[in-house]
Write an enzyme that holds these catalytic residues in place. Structure first.
Site, mmCIF file in Angstrom:
data_model
loop_
_atom_site.group_PDB
_atom_site.id
_atom_site.type_symbol
_atom_site.label_atom_id
_atom_site.label_comp_id
_atom_site.label_asym_id
_atom_site.label_seq_id
_atom_site.Cartn_x
_atom_site.Cartn_y
_atom_site.Cartn_z
ATOM 1 N N THR A 113 42.628 17.867 -28.247
ATOM 2 C CA THR A 113 43.169 18.307 -29.277
ATOM 3 C C THR A 113 42.068 19.591 -29.224
ATOM 4 O OG1 THR A 113 45.326 17.268 -30.994
ATOM 5 C CG2 THR A 113 43.832 19.473 -31.498
ATOM 6 N N ARG A 156 58.116 15.157 -35.093
ATOM 7 C CA ARG A 156 56.891 14.837 -35.122
ATOM 8 C C ARG A 156 55.945 16.570 -34.785
ATOM 9 N NH1 ARG A 156 51.080 14.426 -34.020
ATOM 10 N NH2 ARG A 156 49.885 13.284 -36.183
ATOM 11 N N GLY A 165 51.942 16.932 -35.608
ATOM 12 C CA GLY A 165 50.441 16.811 -36.667
ATOM 13 C C GLY A 165 49.657 17.760 -37.605
ATOM 14 N N ASP A 166 48.266 17.651 -38.391
ATOM 15 C CA ASP A 166 47.667 18.530 -38.791
ATOM 16 C C ASP A 166 48.011 20.173 -38.231
ATOM 17 O OD1 ASP A 166 46.248 16.930 -37.364
ATOM 18 O OD2 ASP A 166 44.017 17.645 -38.602
ATOM 19 N N THR A 221 40.222 18.006 -35.537
ATOM 20 C CA THR A 221 40.659 16.715 -34.597
ATOM 21 C C THR A 221 40.599 15.706 -35.169
ATOM 22 O OG1 THR A 221 40.454 16.204 -32.604
ATOM 23 C CG2 THR A 221 39.056 16.854 -33.109
ATOM 24 N N GLY A 222 41.763 14.864 -34.751
ATOM 25 C CA GLY A 222 41.878 13.453 -34.849
ATOM 26 C C GLY A 222 43.458 12.853 -35.144
ATOM 27 N N GLY A 230 46.184 12.846 -37.219
ATOM 28 C CA GLY A 230 47.134 13.892 -37.994
ATOM 29 C C GLY A 230 47.638 13.597 -39.653
HETATM 30 N N1 ASP Z 1 45.042 16.405 -35.395
HETATM 31 C C1 ASP Z 1 46.293 16.264 -33.712
HETATM 32 C C2 ASP Z 1 47.594 15.429 -34.440
HETATM 33 O O1 ASP Z 1 47.737 14.352 -34.242
HETATM 34 C C3 ASP Z 1 45.823 15.247 -32.687
HETATM 35 C C4 ASP Z 1 44.177 15.190 -32.146
HETATM 36 O O2 ASP Z 1 43.331 16.236 -32.673
HETATM 37 O O3 ASP Z 1 44.244 14.853 -31.154
HETATM 38 O O4 ASP Z 1 48.428 15.940 -33.619
#
Ligand code: ASP
Length: 316
Positions: A182, A210, A212-213, A233-234, A236
């Site tokens: 991301t 789905r 994410g955040d 990022t991470g 979500g």
């Molecule tokens: N945060 C993103 C999600 O959950 C994924 C990512 O940061 O790589 O969609």
């Protein structure tokens, strides 16, 4: 003229030096350098923080190495569904999109939502229709295809699991040399205005629409001139439950924390308690930047008008 600065990320996760080839490392550094320079150039020319984060993100979205725009991960159905958000800290205006397909630069669509609609968040087909109405560039499915992401997906597509683009959890060996993520950017311009933006393909093998955040204002993306600009990022789901980006803002606004203190609290305490692996980049109205993560690595870079510049992947 106030000091100005910009920071970007290209995803966080189990990014280890021993898994990286010299060529790949160079390609990442190069991608981060190109993006930070594009964003910084806008600020240097007297441009706005909103335009600076857009320029940096477009550069990362167009780069196959990162899980956003071109190079986005595959969903359970074997297609790319992308999410993006942008927020202007000067007036708290925001634009976000989720589950969009074939839009070359989802961040530009999020910007269109913010600048040219009465809405904040558009999803799926409706968001795609709006992209067409606004004359945004569309690309065929092949444009978004990348062999390494296809291989990543093939490994887990018959299972119920989904994975962060760059952790070892489900993909162990396969992930070697293939940790891409991301993207996000935060900037403070010479007028003291803050902006934040995030763009992603989400998680490999995601299903049921789905989200994410990343596109959720307050979770993965937030900006407020009074406090900070944040892009996360991470994994979500925990970031949504922690309302991570806005929580940094709240700690600064109500508790008087500095940017660094607030980000440390959220990333190293609140998110850890929810098993939320990942990180975030942040900026305050004085142009201070911070890049904090609880994973092994985070692709990241910053540059400011004091002449400081940093590009990094692993822990310092
Ligand atoms: N945060 C993103 C999600 O959950 C994924 C990512 O940061 O790589 O969609």
């Amino acid at each position: 003229m106030k000091p100005f600065s910009i920071a970007i990320h290209g995803g966080a996760g189990t990014i280890l030096k021993e898994d990286m080839t010299i060529e790949l490392e160079k390609a990442y550094i190069n991608g981060l350098e190109t993006a930070i320079d594009k964003g910084y150039h806008v600020l240097e020319q007297g441009g706005t923080s909103v335009d600076a984060v857009r320029a940096a993100i477009v550069s990362l979205e167009d780069n196959l190495l990162f899980n956003a725009g071109r190079g986005s991960v595959f969903t359970k159905k074997g297609v790319q569904e992308m999410d993006a958000a942008i927020m202007n800290g000067a007036n708290l205006e925001a634009g976000a999109v989720s589950g969009v397909r074939n839009v070359r630069n989802p961040i530009e669509l999020a910007f269109e939502v913010m600048a040219h609609s009465n809405h904040v968040f558009l999803s799926g087909k409706g968001a795609n229709d709006f992209a067409i109405k606004q004359g945004l560039k569309l690309e065929p499915d092949e444009f978004f295809f990348s062999k390494f992401r296809y291989d990543q997906w093939k490994e887990i597509r018959d299972s119920d699991s989904y994975s962060l683009d760059h952790t070892h959890q489900d993909l162990a060996e396969l992930m070697k040399d293939k940790k891409f993520g991301t993207v996000g950017a935060v900037a403070c311009d010479s007028f003291g205005n803050i902006a934040a933006a995030t763009s992603t393909g989400g998680m490999t093998n995601k299903k049921y629409g789905r989200i994410g955040d990343s596109p959720i204002i307050g979770a993965g993306t937030y900006a407020n001139n009074k406090t900070c600009g944040i892009s996360c990022t991470g994994h979500g789901e925990p970031f949504i439950r922690a309302v991570a980006a806005h929580d940094v803002n709240a700690l600064m606004e109500y508790k008087g924390c500095t940017l660094q203190e607030a980000m440390d609290e959220v990333v190293h305490h609140k998110l850890i308690a929810l098993e939320g692996e990942g990180g975030m980049i942040g900026i305050d109205a004085n142009g201070n930047t911070a890049m904090v993560f609880n994973s092994a690595g985070m692709y990241r870079a910053m540059k400011n008008s004091k002449g400081e510049r940093k590009v990094a992947i692993y822990k310092d």
